[in-house]
Design a protein around this motif. Structure first.
Motif, mmCIF file in Angstrom:
data_model
loop_
_atom_site.group_PDB
_atom_site.id
_atom_site.type_symbol
_atom_site.label_atom_id
_atom_site.label_comp_id
_atom_site.label_asym_id
_atom_site.label_seq_id
_atom_site.Cartn_x
_atom_site.Cartn_y
_atom_site.Cartn_z
ATOM 1 N N GLU A 187 0.907 -1.264 -0.003
ATOM 2 C CA GLU A 187 0.015 -0.087 0.122
ATOM 3 C C GLU A 187 0.693 1.322 -0.072
ATOM 4 O OE1 GLU A 187 -3.142 0.099 3.039
ATOM 5 O OE2 GLU A 187 -3.703 -1.986 2.468
ATOM 6 N N ARG A 188 2.020 1.182 0.875
ATOM 7 C CA ARG A 188 2.771 2.415 1.024
ATOM 8 C C ARG A 188 4.248 2.495 0.200
ATOM 9 N NH1 ARG A 188 -0.317 1.643 5.581
ATOM 10 N NH2 ARG A 188 1.379 0.786 6.692
ATOM 11 N N GLU A 189 4.656 1.520 -0.372
ATOM 12 C CA GLU A 189 5.965 1.175 -0.768
ATOM 13 C C GLU A 189 5.975 0.975 -2.085
ATOM 14 O OE1 GLU A 189 5.791 0.033 3.541
ATOM 15 O OE2 GLU A 189 4.935 -0.792 1.660
ATOM 16 N N THR A 211 4.750 -9.836 1.825
ATOM 17 C CA THR A 211 3.745 -10.196 0.874
ATOM 18 C C THR A 211 2.385 -9.305 1.079
ATOM 19 O OG1 THR A 211 3.032 -11.687 2.421
ATOM 20 C CG2 THR A 211 4.311 -12.597 0.505
ATOM 21 N N GLY A 212 2.928 -7.950 1.439
ATOM 22 C CA GLY A 212 1.657 -7.060 1.556
ATOM 23 C C GLY A 212 0.829 -7.628 2.828
ATOM 24 N N LYS A 213 -0.473 -7.607 2.348
ATOM 25 C CA LYS A 213 -1.489 -8.010 3.743
ATOM 26 C C LYS A 213 -1.893 -9.510 3.179
ATOM 27 C CE LYS A 213 -4.012 -3.666 4.243
ATOM 28 N NZ LYS A 213 -5.373 -3.194 4.367
ATOM 29 N N GLU A 228 14.243 -1.815 -1.287
ATOM 30 C CA GLU A 228 12.829 -1.359 -0.769
ATOM 31 C C GLU A 228 12.913 -0.848 0.695
ATOM 32 O OE1 GLU A 228 11.663 -5.924 0.411
ATOM 33 O OE2 GLU A 228 11.108 -5.210 -1.755
ATOM 34 N N LYS A 229 11.930 -0.058 1.218
ATOM 35 C CA LYS A 229 11.786 0.377 2.550
ATOM 36 C C LYS A 229 12.208 -0.806 3.432
ATOM 37 C CE LYS A 229 9.865 4.787 2.185
ATOM 38 N NZ LYS A 229 9.197 5.741 2.914
ATOM 39 N N SER A 230 12.513 -0.430 4.648
ATOM 40 C CA SER A 230 13.032 -1.248 5.695
ATOM 41 C C SER A 230 11.576 -1.653 6.459
ATOM 42 C CB SER A 230 13.667 -0.509 6.498
ATOM 43 O OG SER A 230 15.138 -0.253 6.273
ATOM 44 N N LYS A 260 3.681 1.690 -5.649
ATOM 45 C CA LYS A 260 3.060 1.359 -4.641
ATOM 46 C C LYS A 260 1.427 1.116 -4.648
ATOM 47 C CE LYS A 260 2.522 6.116 -3.316
ATOM 48 N NZ LYS A 260 3.143 7.211 -2.389
ATOM 49 N N GLY A 261 0.681 0.149 -4.266
ATOM 50 C CA GLY A 261 -0.740 -0.251 -4.336
ATOM 51 C C GLY A 261 -0.976 -1.157 -5.678
ATOM 52 N N THR A 262 0.007 -1.397 -6.357
ATOM 53 C CA THR A 262 0.119 -2.053 -7.536
ATOM 54 C C THR A 262 0.056 -3.648 -7.224
ATOM 55 O OG1 THR A 262 1.077 -0.286 -8.849
ATOM 56 C CG2 THR A 262 0.952 -2.670 -9.833
#
Length: 121
Positions: free
Chosen positions: A45-47, A106-108, A99-101, A79-81
């Protein structure tokens, strides 16, 4: 401040779909991964995620198309894709990920291959 030998780092692990952290840059982590076959459909969602193919060919599936990412190429997934990385013909592919720490592997989505942290090698 010493060089990192990617060949040596790849030789130090065998687990597929389990990224290994080799360093950090500010709040970003640099990961190496060996992958084979399909992963899981997921989104962050955010990265954003950056995938660079070091060896082999990666097929980045999106709901409306598949992008072929060859050795020496990279792809950024915004992000969000929703996406699903995969390989074909039982080929092992070596990736460098940036990628961000704080990113969730696997997202959600929860899967047997979901990781909550990445070991440093």
């Amino acid at each position: 401040m010493t060089p990192i030998n990617l060949k040596e780092k790849y030789a130090s692990f065998s687990a597929e779909w389990h990224p290994q952290q080799i360093t950090t840059v500010n709040d970003m982590q640099v990961l190496l991964a060996k992958v084979r076959g399909p992963f899981v459909w997921h989104a962050h969602e955010r990265e954003d995620e950056l995938f660079q193919v070091i060896k082999g060919t990666l097929y980045m599936q999106f709901r409306d198309r598949t992008e072929v990412v060859r050795e020496g190429e990279l792809i950024v997934v915004p992000k969000g894709t929703e996406h699903c990385p995969m390989t074909k013909n039982n080929q092992e592919v070596h990736l460098l990920l940036f990628e961000k720490s704080t990113i969730a592997h696997t997202g959600k989505v929860r899967d047997a291959r979901t990781r909550t942290h990445y070991p440093k090698i």
